[in-house]
Design a protein around this motif. Structure first.
Motif, mmCIF file in Angstrom:
data_model
loop_
_atom_site.group_PDB
_atom_site.id
_atom_site.type_symbol
_atom_site.label_atom_id
_atom_site.label_comp_id
_atom_site.label_asym_id
_atom_site.label_seq_id
_atom_site.Cartn_x
_atom_site.Cartn_y
_atom_site.Cartn_z
ATOM 1 N N ARG A 1 88.538 -68.963 25.598
ATOM 2 C CA ARG A 1 89.355 -67.767 25.871
ATOM 3 C C ARG A 1 89.307 -66.803 24.714
ATOM 4 N N ALA A 2 89.084 -65.542 25.060
ATOM 5 C CA ALA A 2 89.109 -64.494 24.038
ATOM 6 C C ALA A 2 90.552 -64.109 23.771
ATOM 7 N N ILE A 3 90.868 -63.856 22.500
ATOM 8 C CA ILE A 3 92.180 -63.291 22.185
ATOM 9 C C ILE A 3 91.990 -61.896 21.603
ATOM 10 N N TRP B 1 99.181 -60.148 20.374
ATOM 11 C CA TRP B 1 100.463 -59.445 20.509
ATOM 12 C C TRP B 1 101.238 -59.879 21.754
ATOM 13 N N SER B 2 100.596 -60.558 22.698
ATOM 14 C CA SER B 2 101.346 -61.004 23.873
ATOM 15 C C SER B 2 102.373 -62.024 23.424
ATOM 16 N N LEU B 3 103.510 -62.041 24.119
ATOM 17 C CA LEU B 3 104.620 -62.871 23.648
ATOM 18 C C LEU B 3 104.764 -64.163 24.447
ATOM 19 N N GLY C 1 100.478 -48.032 24.713
ATOM 20 C CA GLY C 1 101.802 -48.617 24.589
ATOM 21 C C GLY C 1 102.572 -47.892 23.482
ATOM 22 N N ALA C 2 103.689 -48.475 23.072
ATOM 23 C CA ALA C 2 104.561 -47.803 22.102
ATOM 24 C C ALA C 2 104.032 -47.887 20.673
ATOM 25 N N SER C 3 102.961 -48.653 20.470
ATOM 26 C CA SER C 3 102.314 -48.663 19.157
ATOM 27 C C SER C 3 100.822 -48.916 19.362
ATOM 28 N N SER D 1 93.905 -56.480 29.962
ATOM 29 C CA SER D 1 94.050 -57.815 30.565
ATOM 30 C C SER D 1 95.475 -58.105 31.005
ATOM 31 N N THR D 2 96.463 -57.484 30.325
ATOM 32 C CA THR D 2 97.846 -57.703 30.770
ATOM 33 C C THR D 2 98.417 -56.453 31.444
ATOM 34 N N GLY D 3 97.825 -55.292 31.197
ATOM 35 C CA GLY D 3 98.309 -54.062 31.848
ATOM 36 C C GLY D 3 99.242 -53.242 30.987
ATOM 37 N N LEU E 1 106.609 -58.730 36.811
ATOM 38 C CA LEU E 1 106.917 -59.082 35.417
ATOM 39 C C LEU E 1 105.713 -58.729 34.547
ATOM 40 N N HIS E 2 105.983 -58.253 33.346
ATOM 41 C CA HIS E 2 104.887 -57.924 32.409
ATOM 42 C C HIS E 2 104.155 -59.215 32.053
ATOM 43 N N TRP E 3 102.837 -59.220 32.282
ATOM 44 C CA TRP E 3 102.036 -60.434 32.074
ATOM 45 C C TRP E 3 102.010 -60.901 30.623
HETATM 46 C C1 LIG Z 1 104.839 -54.897 18.551
HETATM 47 C C2 LIG Z 1 104.491 -54.980 20.015
HETATM 48 C C3 LIG Z 1 104.612 -53.853 20.813
HETATM 49 C C4 LIG Z 1 104.276 -53.921 22.147
HETATM 50 N N1 LIG Z 1 104.413 -52.802 22.903
HETATM 51 C C5 LIG Z 1 104.044 -52.818 24.186
HETATM 52 C C6 LIG Z 1 104.113 -51.643 24.974
HETATM 53 O O1 LIG Z 1 104.542 -50.595 24.513
HETATM 54 N N2 LIG Z 1 103.717 -51.720 26.257
HETATM 55 C C7 LIG Z 1 103.251 -52.875 26.808
HETATM 56 O O2 LIG Z 1 102.895 -52.873 27.987
HETATM 57 N N3 LIG Z 1 103.162 -54.004 26.089
HETATM 58 C C8 LIG Z 1 103.549 -53.999 24.802
HETATM 59 N N4 LIG Z 1 103.458 -55.151 24.053
HETATM 60 C C9 LIG Z 1 102.806 -56.327 24.640
HETATM 61 C C10 LIG Z 1 101.301 -56.346 24.268
HETATM 62 O O3 LIG Z 1 100.850 -55.065 24.009
HETATM 63 C C11 LIG Z 1 100.440 -56.909 25.381
HETATM 64 O O4 LIG Z 1 100.830 -58.192 25.661
HETATM 65 C C12 LIG Z 1 98.910 -56.824 25.091
HETATM 66 O O5 LIG Z 1 98.220 -57.427 26.143
HETATM 67 C C13 LIG Z 1 98.496 -57.456 23.779
HETATM 68 O O6 LIG Z 1 97.154 -57.115 23.482
HETATM 69 P P1 LIG Z 1 96.303 -57.950 22.435
HETATM 70 O O7 LIG Z 1 95.097 -57.183 22.090
HETATM 71 O O8 LIG Z 1 97.153 -58.407 21.346
HETATM 72 O O9 LIG Z 1 95.839 -59.182 23.329
HETATM 73 P P2 LIG Z 1 96.348 -60.690 23.323
HETATM 74 O O10 LIG Z 1 97.808 -60.707 23.414
HETATM 75 O O11 LIG Z 1 95.713 -61.417 22.221
HETATM 76 O O12 LIG Z 1 95.718 -61.164 24.711
HETATM 77 C C14 LIG Z 1 96.200 -60.652 25.942
HETATM 78 C C15 LIG Z 1 95.281 -61.105 27.063
HETATM 79 O O13 LIG Z 1 94.029 -60.463 26.922
HETATM 80 C C16 LIG Z 1 92.991 -61.421 27.012
HETATM 81 N N5 LIG Z 1 91.836 -60.931 26.286
HETATM 82 C C17 LIG Z 1 91.798 -60.386 25.051
HETATM 83 N N6 LIG Z 1 90.528 -60.051 24.751
HETATM 84 C C18 LIG Z 1 89.761 -60.390 25.805
HETATM 85 C C19 LIG Z 1 88.380 -60.285 26.100
HETATM 86 N N7 LIG Z 1 87.509 -59.771 25.257
HETATM 87 N N8 LIG Z 1 87.954 -60.759 27.293
HETATM 88 C C20 LIG Z 1 88.803 -61.281 28.188
HETATM 89 N N9 LIG Z 1 90.119 -61.402 27.956
HETATM 90 C C21 LIG Z 1 90.587 -60.950 26.779
HETATM 91 C C22 LIG Z 1 93.605 -62.683 26.440
HETATM 92 O O14 LIG Z 1 92.901 -63.838 26.842
HETATM 93 C C23 LIG Z 1 94.985 -62.599 27.054
HETATM 94 O O15 LIG Z 1 94.934 -63.091 28.364
HETATM 95 C C24 LIG Z 1 103.808 -55.137 22.710
HETATM 96 C C25 LIG Z 1 103.696 -56.270 21.913
HETATM 97 C C26 LIG Z 1 104.034 -56.195 20.578
HETATM 98 C C27 LIG Z 1 103.902 -57.410 19.725
#
Ligand SMILES: Cc1cc2nc3c(=O)[nH]c(=O)nc-3n(C[C@H](O)[C@H](O)[C@H](O)COP(=O)(O)OP(=O)(O)OC[C@H]3O[C@@H](n4cnc5c(N)ncnc54)[C@H](O)[C@@H]3O)c2cc1C
Lengths: 117, 528
Positions: B66-68, B72-74, B139-141, B151-153, B468-470
């Motif tokens: 799995r790619a990350i 930031w997802s919670l 998003g907000a940052s 991937s989560t929307g 629900l937010h994924w």
């Molecule tokens: C400080 C903060 C602020 C936030 N603000 C918002 C906001 O304003 N709006 C909002 O909607 N959410 C917000 N979130 C939630 C967050 O933005 C989401 O959960 C987002 O998906 C995180 O992105 P990430 O790059 O960290 O991916 P991760 O959390 O690391 O991964 C999310 C998903 O993406 C998949 N993925 C990542 N890279 C790949 C790839 N190359 N191929 C296939 N799958 C992949 C992972 O497997 C996982 O399923 C916030 C979170 C934090 C911590």
């Protein structure tokens, strides 16, 4: 009657205060407004540095000649520095003062810019 | 050659420490240097080979992969027990040339860009700004990766624009180790790139609306997203206001989005007849424990870009009405993790005074996140017309079955075409609850797990359709949850996933989150 020596307790107090103050310090951090830090997702520190790849320079420099100016060269990829935190301690300041600037304590924490960003 | 470091880590955690989760290996792939492979496309293809090598290895061991993104997802959506892959250093970026566009396509090459998966939003802002362009929304940052966002929307509060995935018009997925496993997806109804481009990245072109929409919010389970083609617009400015307004007026705007006829007016943000203009962004902040006559709202209006505006970053850095979690931690600062004290504070405190007016680009207004510590976030999507009702129900829940250390906000987002987008209503209100994590037993409080379950139960009991937010905290194993939220789209998503991936590949890209939500189900006998 034996003359009371008030200097001994005062000297002790001064010494204790100096020892207590030695590690006391402050730090100043500069960050790049538009820069992107080199990530490190294994860094779980509870502060600004979480998720960032941190480099620490903790060393003492001994200058030989009379030069006051001194440069350290660090490799930060092609991008440069994202952040730089300089920590100053009383011990470091005293050491530099006592040695007329010839011995300098350097405590720097820095993060490079993400490669290719 | 791109190179990969492998670390045996034992456990892995999210940025806001919602784990830890048991994990064997962490892989970090770095690109070959520009000096050794000067062409962006060649370096991109070189990285693709490296990913395919890793996938082959995982498959041969019968393991998952799995790619990350930026973690930031919670919740555990980004987690996989065997192999996690850090994409952050895979951050190539490329403009699109006119001769790479499909003849007859409605897209303009100047507005299209190709980004590799590990680009974070901030570096995309910088790259696009250097070309005079901007993303439609974020998003907000700005710290998430582009692949993680879609991937989560990820959404902001762009009520007429949509979410981050809605600017993606092409997806390059690596679904396995063989040459035919490098695929490039587009909508059939919206062709963008031509064969020449697809061949240049050694991919196989598939045009299908159903497949593209399913893979767009793919939960990390549709393969490895290697790159995306996004559509942008000319750079613009946002003028941001934070105001305290009457609660009923704030909620009326939430449920109607009728800014034209509302009593809410900001001087300078009205039409010639004095009617309010529709803002680009509208957000409401709520402390559920205080019966306040006023709410704090944030409204932003889009303006043409012009140079010479004052640097907004010093004000943004000080602003507390940015991220909900930042606002909460500022309120909670004086309590130093003393949860009962914090709850008492919440019960008597009104929200802090509004911030200054600020003008800046999208990247400046939604700048770096300010809080890195432990936190939770729950986020429910409802039709904006149900937002008042949903707020009542969830505030009542916090008051009667809580308290929990958190505060609420509402953001508004235009509908997405993605099959499993939580922004599925014509305009979705994302009702968010953010706060710091707590130990329920020590404090004799409801647990986050129980609260999340009750959120689902009370929304169902009140017949409020929701999503629900994924990427956030929820009771993801609640029976029949995904079918309840998405109806036939849940089955359609599984079907599309099964049509793209072999059974073995589907298992490779699955994880505990997918199993909890029953989305891991493989639908046999679907046309390939
Ligand atoms: C400080 C903060 C602020 C936030 N603000 C918002 C906001 O304003 N709006 C909002 O909607 N959410 C917000 N979130 C939630 C967050 O933005 C989401 O959960 C987002 O998906 C995180 O992105 P990430 O790059 O960290 O991916 P991760 O959390 O690391 O991964 C999310 C998903 O993406 C998949 N993925 C990542 N890279 C790949 C790839 N190359 N191929 C296939 N799958 C992949 C992972 O497997 C996982 O399923 C916030 C979170 C934090 C911590």
């Amino acid at each position: 009657m034996k003359k009371q020596n008030y200097w001994i307790p005062l000297y002790h107090i001064f010494l204790l205060a100096a020892i207590a103050l030695l590690p006391s310090c402050y730090s100043v951090r500069l960050i790049s407004r538009d820069g992107i830090p080199e990530p490190d997702y294994t860094n779980n520190s509870q502060d600004f540095y979480k998720n960032k790849q941190v480099h620490v320079l903790d060393t003492t420099i001994r200058l030989k000649g009379p030069e006051g100016d001194f440069t350290m060269i660090q490799n930060c990829g092609s991008g440069g520095f994202y952040s730089l935190e300089y920590r100053s301690t009383l011990g470091g300041v005293l050491l530099s003062a006592i040695t007329f600037g010839k011995v300098r304590k350097v405590k720097v924490k820095y993060v490079c810019l993400k490669e290719g960003s | 050659m791109a190179t990969t470091i492998k670390q045996s880590i034992g456990t892995w955690d999210t940025l806001h420490e919602n784990g830890p989760f048991p994990t064997k290996n962490l892989f970090i792939t770095s690109l070959e240097s520009e000096g050794n492979i000067p062409s962006v496309t060649d370096r991109y293809n070189d990285a693709a080979e490296e990913i395919q090598r890793l996938l082959r290895e995982a498959l041969s061991l019968g393991q998952g992969f799995r790619a990350i993104g930026s973690r930031w997802s919670l919740n555990d959506i980004a987690h996989q027990r065997d192999n996690l892959h850090v994409n952050a250093k895979m951050n190539l970026k490329k403009t699109i040339a006119a001769d790479e566009i499909e003849p007859g396509s409605s897209f303009q090459p100047d507005y299209l860009f190709f980004f590799q998966c590990g680009n974070i939003i901030k570096e995309m802002h910088n790259f696009l700004a250097s070309k005079g362009k901007a993303m439609h929304t974020t998003g907000a940052s700005n710290g998430q990766t582009i692949a993680g966002c879609i991937s989560t929307g990820v959404h902001g509060s762009a009520l007429n624009t949509g979410s981050v995935q809605d600017c993606v018009v092409g997806l390059n997925l690596i679904i396995g180790p063989d040459p035919q496993d490098n695929v490039y997806l587009e909508r059939e109804s919206q062709p963008v790139m031509n064969e020449r481009f697809v061949q240049s990245i050694h991919a196989r072109l598939i045009r299908s609306d159903e497949l593209f929409n399913a893979a767009l919010v793919g939960l990390g389970s549709f393969g490895f997203i290697h790159g995306v083609v996004i559509e942008t617009e000319d750079r613009f400015l946002l003028k941001r206001y934070v105001r305290k307004i009457n609660k009923d007026l704030a909620l009326e705007l939430a449920t109607t989005l009728n800014f034209h006829d509302s009593l809410f007016k900001i001087p300078g943000e009205t039409d010639a007849a004095g009617h309010g203009l529709l803002p680009y962004h509208y957000k409401v902040f709520i402390n559920p424990y205080v019966t306040d006559t006023d709410y704090v709202i944030e409204a932003m209006y889009k303006k043409p870009f012009q140079q010479g505006y004052p640097d907004p970053i010093p004000a943004i850095k000080k602003s507390i009405y940015r991220d909900l979690i930042l606002l909460f931690t500022k309120i909670a600062e004086s309590c130093q993790n003393n949860i009962p004290k914090l709850i008492k504070l919440l019960e008597k405190s009104i929200l802090p005074p509004p911030d200054l007016e600020i003008t800046g680009t999208l990247g400046e207004i939604f700048w770096d996140a300010g809080y890195q510590g432990p936190a939770y976030a729950c986020s429910v999507g409802i039709d904006h017309r149900d937002s008042g009702r949903a707020l009542d129900v969830l505030v009542k829940l916090a008051k009667e079955e809580g308290p929990i250390p958190g505060i609420y906000a509402m953001r508004f987002v235009k509908q997405s075409k993605a099959t499993l987008a939580f922004t599925k209503f014509p305009v979705t209100c994302m009702l968010e609850i953010d706060g710091i994590t707590w130990t329920p037993h020590n404090n004799k409080m409801i647990s986050l797990q129980r609260f999340s379950t009750r959120m689902i139960e009370v929304l169902k009991a009140n017949n409020i359709p929701f999503t629900l937010h994924w990427g956030k905290n929820a009771d993801w194993s609640f029976p029949g949850l995904v079918e309840h939220m998405y109806g036939p789209n849940a089955a359609a998503w599984k079907q599309q996933r099964s049509s793209l991936l072999s059974r073995q590949q589907a298992a490779l890209f699955s994880n505990d989150f997918l199993v909890s939500t029953k989305l891991d189900e493989y639908v046999g006998n679907v046309p390939v």
